[in-house]
Design a protein around this motif. Structure first.
Motif, PDB file in Angstrom:
ATOM      1  N   ARG A 120      94.680  42.949  60.943  1.00 56.43           N
ATOM      2  CA  ARG A 120      94.279  44.287  61.656  1.00 56.43           C
ATOM      3  C   ARG A 120      94.754  44.197  62.952  1.00 56.43           C
ATOM      4  O   ARG A 120      95.189  45.477  63.564  1.00 56.43           O
ATOM      5  CB  ARG A 120      92.970  44.318  61.527  1.00 56.43           C
ATOM      6  N   GLN A 122     101.439  48.869  55.060  1.00 61.93           N
ATOM      7  CA  GLN A 122     100.061  47.801  54.648  1.00 61.93           C
ATOM      8  C   GLN A 122      99.797  47.868  53.318  1.00 61.93           C
ATOM      9  O   GLN A 122      99.822  49.072  52.812  1.00 61.93           O
ATOM     10  CB  GLN A 122      98.762  48.251  55.568  1.00 61.93           C
ATOM     11  N   LEU A 168      91.735  48.920  47.153  1.00 60.21           N
ATOM     12  CA  LEU A 168      90.824  49.926  47.165  1.00 60.21           C
ATOM     13  C   LEU A 168      91.630  50.935  48.248  1.00 60.21           C
ATOM     14  O   LEU A 168      90.875  51.950  48.676  1.00 60.21           O
ATOM     15  CB  LEU A 168      89.558  49.561  47.759  1.00 60.21           C
ATOM     16  N   HIS A 169      92.594  50.964  48.663  1.00 57.50           N
ATOM     17  CA  HIS A 169      93.066  51.488  49.804  1.00 57.50           C
ATOM     18  C   HIS A 169      93.867  52.698  49.320  1.00 57.50           C
ATOM     19  O   HIS A 169      94.984  53.109  49.890  1.00 57.50           O
ATOM     20  CB  HIS A 169      94.011  50.720  50.769  1.00 57.50           C
ATOM     21  N   LEU A 170      93.419  53.325  48.497  1.00 56.13           N
ATOM     22  CA  LEU A 170      93.940  54.447  47.906  1.00 56.13           C
ATOM     23  C   LEU A 170      92.936  55.737  48.111  1.00 56.13           C
ATOM     24  O   LEU A 170      91.831  55.691  48.475  1.00 56.13           O
ATOM     25  CB  LEU A 170      94.240  54.505  46.551  1.00 56.13           C
ATOM     26  N   VAL A 171      93.406  56.957  48.202  1.00 58.08           N
ATOM     27  CA  VAL A 171      92.401  58.096  47.982  1.00 58.08           C
ATOM     28  C   VAL A 171      92.230  58.591  46.765  1.00 58.08           C
ATOM     29  O   VAL A 171      92.738  58.890  45.762  1.00 58.08           O
ATOM     30  CB  VAL A 171      93.079  59.600  48.796  1.00 58.08           C
ATOM     31  N   PRO A 172      90.819  58.207  46.279  1.00 54.64           N
ATOM     32  CA  PRO A 172      90.453  58.074  45.009  1.00 54.64           C
ATOM     33  C   PRO A 172      90.611  59.281  44.163  1.00 54.64           C
ATOM     34  O   PRO A 172      90.853  59.570  43.128  1.00 54.64           O
ATOM     35  CB  PRO A 172      88.826  57.671  45.026  1.00 54.64           C
ATOM     36  N   ARG A 173      90.704  60.496  45.047  1.00 50.09           N
ATOM     37  CA  ARG A 173      90.319  61.757  44.129  1.00 50.09           C
ATOM     38  C   ARG A 173      92.003  62.315  43.750  1.00 50.09           C
ATOM     39  O   ARG A 173      91.871  63.395  43.354  1.00 50.09           O
ATOM     40  CB  ARG A 173      89.583  63.011  44.929  1.00 50.09           C
ATOM     41  N   ILE A 209     101.645  60.067  50.213  1.00 56.07           N
ATOM     42  CA  ILE A 209     101.014  59.747  51.633  1.00 56.07           C
ATOM     43  C   ILE A 209     101.886  59.170  52.387  1.00 56.07           C
ATOM     44  O   ILE A 209     102.159  59.364  53.672  1.00 56.07           O
ATOM     45  CB  ILE A 209      99.400  59.220  51.360  1.00 56.07           C
ATOM     46  N   GLY A 210     102.732  58.067  51.812  1.00 52.98           N
ATOM     47  CA  GLY A 210     103.701  57.181  52.262  1.00 52.98           C
ATOM     48  C   GLY A 210     104.685  58.149  53.290  1.00 52.98           C
ATOM     49  O   GLY A 210     105.274  57.538  53.971  1.00 52.98           O
ATOM     50  N   ARG A 254     103.729  53.661  47.338  1.00 52.48           N
ATOM     51  CA  ARG A 254     103.621  54.130  48.519  1.00 52.48           C
ATOM     52  C   ARG A 254     104.192  53.548  49.657  1.00 52.48           C
ATOM     53  O   ARG A 254     104.859  54.240  50.550  1.00 52.48           O
ATOM     54  CB  ARG A 254     102.186  54.250  48.888  1.00 52.48           C
TER      55      ARG A 254
END
Lengths: 273, 297
Positions: free
Chosen positions: A48, A86, A91-96, A105-106, A161
């Motif tokens: 981080r 990164q 869990l680092h995705l936009v779920p919808r 998004i990349g 991504r």
């Protein structure tokens, strides 16, 4: 420019507890580094700090030739993040959004203005995203929403991504966490092809994957660098000492078989990559 | 000594089987107290002849006035007691005209519910942003917004309507404002919950590729929150369609006016027709809105 990452006397204090304390850490361009250590050793904090999401309490951090400190304007930090991709624990995705939209998004670093607001990307970005999904073997699920994908599939989408983003530095925080062993191997393989040529810094829990992911291994304990060795020099005793503490490792010879089971890559007959 | 006020921590008292039993006992006592006091005040009577009244009303309800459009007497004669013909009425024509009025009233009710819901949603949006905990608005502003939302939620639509009829006069405007003001509270609560359930990992995912604030908003916040907003909007809209049928009772326009009229004149057949329209309208809207909400989930 030689050093990709340069940490000098970096300290992070959180609620009075020092979570990271690194005297000097230099990572050259194109190196592949793995960070190992038990939970709370400061591995994620280190990543981080490198991505600028956490600001160290003291010390100098420079990443890709850019000094990360309080005076850094947000626009420069965003420019850095475009270059430093990164992969975080799945869990680092936009779920919808669909897998394809998540991969696109990349490209937000290159696509600006209203197009990026209404998610209308130029045709060549679409092609690139589809190609990336093809590389990770997820083209069939391109239109599926990511909250309907399995853990391994999500991780592949995150790697796709990364491919679209095309960064020079990749920070991977436990890319194989919560995956079964075969999926972990698969993700590692995909990650290695995706990151060829770039500098890779990954946090690894499953030491079986070390030979695949790294040339150099850094052991952290309580925020401090315990060892910094070439991958070939790291052996079971060192890892055991790192994870269990030196005293336990010295005394528990009776449990050696157990440790060996935890560290399969270091058995002589283990299939090391 | 603990600094927390002891009255706020009921949890340790309710823990375990004994705690639950105590809760049940308290509830049983409350119910018994309600029943007992009402019985002692003699307020638990069902009237003089409930069965006969029930049969009579049911009989009239069983023949909704809408049937008269086809089966009514086209030549109904009204005579005085001595047999003089007062007037002749075509029941079919009368009921047809009344049905047209019913159609207009239904449309008014739908318009009140639709515009009132939109008004409520628009009023609630800024208040929800202020009250959502994860957005950390300044404390006094958040408390103020929460107080407004709680007040508007606890005052019934009819009360708002009664006050507003006095201010803007009879008609649908009072109804629209009443629906809007009351549902602001519910909208605010649901919107704030939608904002609070925002996935921070999704936001960080978009930020990690170097996206700017506007890009983060449109790519992570908007796609997550918008479907939930639409879903809450449909849900409360549907609720308001039900709620606005009663507003005519206080002169705020719509079907309620016909309900008052029918009950005042004991025209149970007409009331039955109104109720049929309400049931069809509400369940129809309910079915459509549920489908849309499922598709958005």
């Amino acid at each position: 420019m030689s050093a990709c990452i340069d940490l000098y006397d970096v300290r992070c204090t959180l609620a009075g507890r020092t979570v990271l304390d690194i005297e000097r850490l230099v990572v050259g361009e194109g190196e592949r580094i793995a960070i190992v250590g038990h939970n709370g050793a400061g591995k994620s904090t280190l990543l981080r700090v490198l991505s600028g999401f956490t600001r160290p309490t003291a010390g100098q951090v420079s990443v890709l030739g850019l000094r990360l400190d309080a005076s850094l304007p947000p626009a420069r930090l965003r420019a850095l993040r475009r270059e430093a991709g990164q992969v975080l624990q799945g869990l680092h995705l936009v779920p919808r959004l669909s897998a394809l939209e998540n991969v696109l998004i990349g490209s937000l670093g290159r696509v600006t203005g209203w197009r990026s607001w209404v998610r209308r990307y130029p045709a060549h970005e679409y092609e690139r995203a589809r190609a990336a999904l093809g590389t990770v073997g997820m083209l069939d699920q391109a239109s599926m929403r990511t909250d309907g994908l399995s853990g391994g599939e999500r991780q592949k989408v995150a790697i796709a991504r990364l491919l679209v983003q095309g960064p020079r530095l990749i920070l991977a925080d436990e890319p194989t966490a919560a995956l079964d062993p075969s999926a972990a191997q698969e993700i590692c393989r995909v990650l290695c092809t995706a990151t060829a040529g770039a500098t890779l810094v990954s946090v690894v829990h499953n030491t079986a994957l070390l030979p695949r992911l790294a040339d150099r291994v850094i052991g952290l304990r309580q925020g401090q660098v315990v060892f910094d060795l070439a991958q070939s020099q790291v052996d079971a005793a060192q890892l055991a000492a790192l994870y269990l503490g030196p005293s336990i490792a010295a005394h528990d010879r009776a449990d050696a078989h157990l440790k060996r089971r935890q560290l399969p890559c270091l058995q002589p007959d283990a299939p090391a990559g | 000594m603990s600094l927390a006020p002891p009255s706020l921590s009921v949890r340790p008292l309710l823990r375990g089987r004994a705690g639950f039993l105590a809760l049940v006992l308290v509830y049983a006592l409350l119910v018994a107290a309600c029943l007992g006091t009402l019985a002692r005040e003699g307020e638990l009577s069902l009237g003089r002849s409930p069965i006969a009244n029930l049969m009579k009303t049911a009989g009239e309800f069983a023949r909704p006035s809408v049937l008269d459009v086809w089966f009514g007497n086209p030549n109904l004669e009204y005579r005085s007691d001595d047999g003089t013909l007062l007037r002749v009425e075509n029941r079919q024509a009368v009921e047809r005209a009344w049905l047209e009025g019913l159609g207009r009233a239904t449309w008014t009710t739908i318009r009140i519910a639709t515009l009132g819901s939109l008004l409520g949603a628009l009023l609630a949006l800024p208040l929800a942003v202020l009250t959502a905990r994860n957005l950390a608005a300044p404390r006094p502003l958040a408390w103020g917004a929460k107080a407004v939302l709680d007040t508007s939620r606890s005052i019934h639509t009819l009360v708002f309507g009664l006050v507003l009829v006095g201010i803007v006069g009879l008609g649908p405007t009072a109804g629209i404002l009443a629906i809007g003001l009351h549902s602001t509270g519910t909208y605010g609560k649901l919107f704030a919950e939608a904002i609070e359930s925002l996935d921070m990992a999704a936001i960080e995912a978009v930020r990690s590729v170097g996206a700017g604030p506007a890009q983060v908003f449109f790519n992570a916040v908007w796609p997550t929150v918008l479907p939930q907003f639409v879903s809450s909007h449909l849900y409360i809209w549907e609720f308001n369609i039900r709620d606005s049928t009663i507003l005519g009772l206080i002169g705020a326009g719509g079907l309620g006016l016909l309900i008052t009229e029918a009950t005042a004149l004991f025209q149970w057949g007409r009331l039955a027709t109104v109720l049929i329209v309400i049931v069809v309208m509400v369940s129809g809207f309910d079915a459509i809105s549920r489908r849309i909400r499922q598709a958005l989930a």
